[in-house]
Design an enzyme around this catalytic site. Structure first.
Site, short mmCIF file in Angstrom:
data_model
loop_
_atom_site.label_atom_id
_atom_site.label_comp_id
_atom_site.label_asym_id
_atom_site.label_seq_id
_atom_site.Cartn_x
_atom_site.Cartn_y
_atom_site.Cartn_z
N CYS A 149 0.67 -1.19 0.16
CA CYS A 149 -0.05 -0.02 0.16
C CYS A 149 1.02 1.02 -0.35
O CYS A 149 0.37 2.50 -0.44
CB CYS A 149 -0.67 -0.10 1.20
SG CYS A 149 0.28 -0.09 2.54
N HIS A 242 -2.43 7.31 2.38
CA HIS A 242 -0.98 7.97 2.38
C HIS A 242 -0.98 8.60 1.38
O HIS A 242 -0.98 8.88 1.05
CB HIS A 242 -0.27 6.44 2.08
CG HIS A 242 -0.21 5.08 2.61
ND1 HIS A 242 -1.45 5.17 3.96
CD2 HIS A 242 0.06 4.08 2.43
CE1 HIS A 242 -0.86 3.60 4.84
NE2 HIS A 242 -0.53 3.09 3.96
#
Length: 354
Positions: A149, A242
């Site tokens: 991720c 993120h």
């Protein structure tokens, strides 16, 4: 293909990533959830009892009474399986399913750097799917993985630049959401009002995975990109999203305007418009001075678009920018589902009965 003719199984269905698979597959036009599999302690229970449902949205009606089965091939009936398993157990279980003839679309790290396993993002490296032909599992099974991720947002922002120019090195500071740690994840007293400048294994993944993803497929193997990545990873008190704060060095001086143009005009090497999970654009550039922000931009493209902003000249390298990606959608279950859609589109996954 428009009917839900492909039966899917979800391995690790009760965990955080498994639940994201369930949510995103509940109304999928190509895939129908047929089997939910998890650990022995969950097996035999209805899904509503086995899963500690984390979403604010209700559990889909179709799965509430579905009995959870063990993560063994003989317990699963499906045309393909999605793996949301923890890496501590994923390696052996995914191998068992591949040997049993299942296409395994994995979110786990175990096989990402295997030289015969595609580390796939359809809008970036669809040709890497040909690595499937180099795998030696029995009965036609195979494994395909999506990136970590933390890697996804950075690589999606780098791909247009790598295509347009020669990128030599990247320095990146990652600000990573709490959901990336799974559930229960980081203890609240560690997370609230705090930043933790360490996430085990993440910096190594950011060093390795981009070179494979951005590499070229040649004669049954991946020739890795010549790209140095220096990463620092921090856990921040944000639920989803993120942020990659990146500085890029090119082989020659590149202006921020040229980099922005490359990002704005990037198109996938294959047409993904027929894939249900594909966003209209892989990368969206936002010119607002305070963009991107998780609160405002993380669900762009239904969580599948990477938003890039703050494109500026860098006094150390050449260009710096900030990229935001949804870590549990584009960076996990959503990316894996898109991989499966691309493999169906290519004819690599078909109903078992066929």
């Amino acid at each position: 293909m428009s009917d839900p003719t492909l039966r899917v199984g979800i391995l690790g269905a009760t965990g955080a990533v498994g639940q994201t698979f369930v949510r995103r597959l509940a109304d999928h036009p190509w895939f129908s959830i047929h089997t939910l599999a998890a650990s022995e302690r969950s097996a035999g229970k209805p899904y509503r009892e086995a899963a500690n449902w984390l979403s604010s949205r209700p559990m889909p009606d179709a799965v509430t009474d579905m009995e959870v089965v063990p993560c063994t091939p003989n317990a699963v009936e499906a045309d393909l399986v999605f793996s949301g398993l923890d890496s501590a157990v994923a390696g052996e279980i995914e191998a068992d399913f591949a040997h049993a003839g299942f296409p395994v679309i994995s979110n786990a790290k175990n096989y990402r750097m295997d030289p015969t396993v595609p580390l796939l993002i359809p809008e970036i490296n669809p040709e890497h799917a040909a690595l499937i032909d180099e795998q030696s599992w029995e009965n036609g099974g195979f494994i395909v993985t999506n990136p970590n991720c933390s890697t996804v947002g950075l690589v999606c922002a780098l791909r247009p630049l790598v295509e347009a120019f020669t990128v030599e090195a990247v320095q990146v500071t990652m600000l990573q959401a709490l959901s990336g740690a799974g559930y229960p994840g980081v203890a609240s007293l560690d997370a609230l009002g705090n930043v933790i400048p360490y996430i085990g294994g993440e910096e190594d993944k950011l060093d390795e995975e981009p070179r494979k993803i951005l590499g070229t497929y040649e004669n049954g193997a991946i020739k890795e990109a010549k790209l140095a990545v220096s990463a620092q990873c921090n856990r921040v008190p944000v639920r989803n999203g993120h942020l990659a704060c990146a500085s890029v060095r090119f082989s020659e001086k590149i202006s921020p305007e040229a980099a922005e143009e490359a990002l704005r005009t990037y198109t996938s090497p294959v047409d993904v418009s027929a894939l249900p999970s594909a966003p209209d654009r892989l990368v969206s550039v936002d010119s607002a001075p305070d963009a991107p922000q998780p609160r405002k931009h993380v669900y762009a493209g239904n969580g599948m678009t990477v938003t890039v902003g703050r494109i500026q000249a860098c006094t150390v390298n050449h260009v710096k920018f900030v990229a935001l990606s949804h870590n549990t959608i584009r960076g996990a279950a959503g990316g894996a589902i898109l991989n499966a859609e691309q493999l169906v589109h290519e004819g690599r996954i078909q109903p078992v009965a066929a």
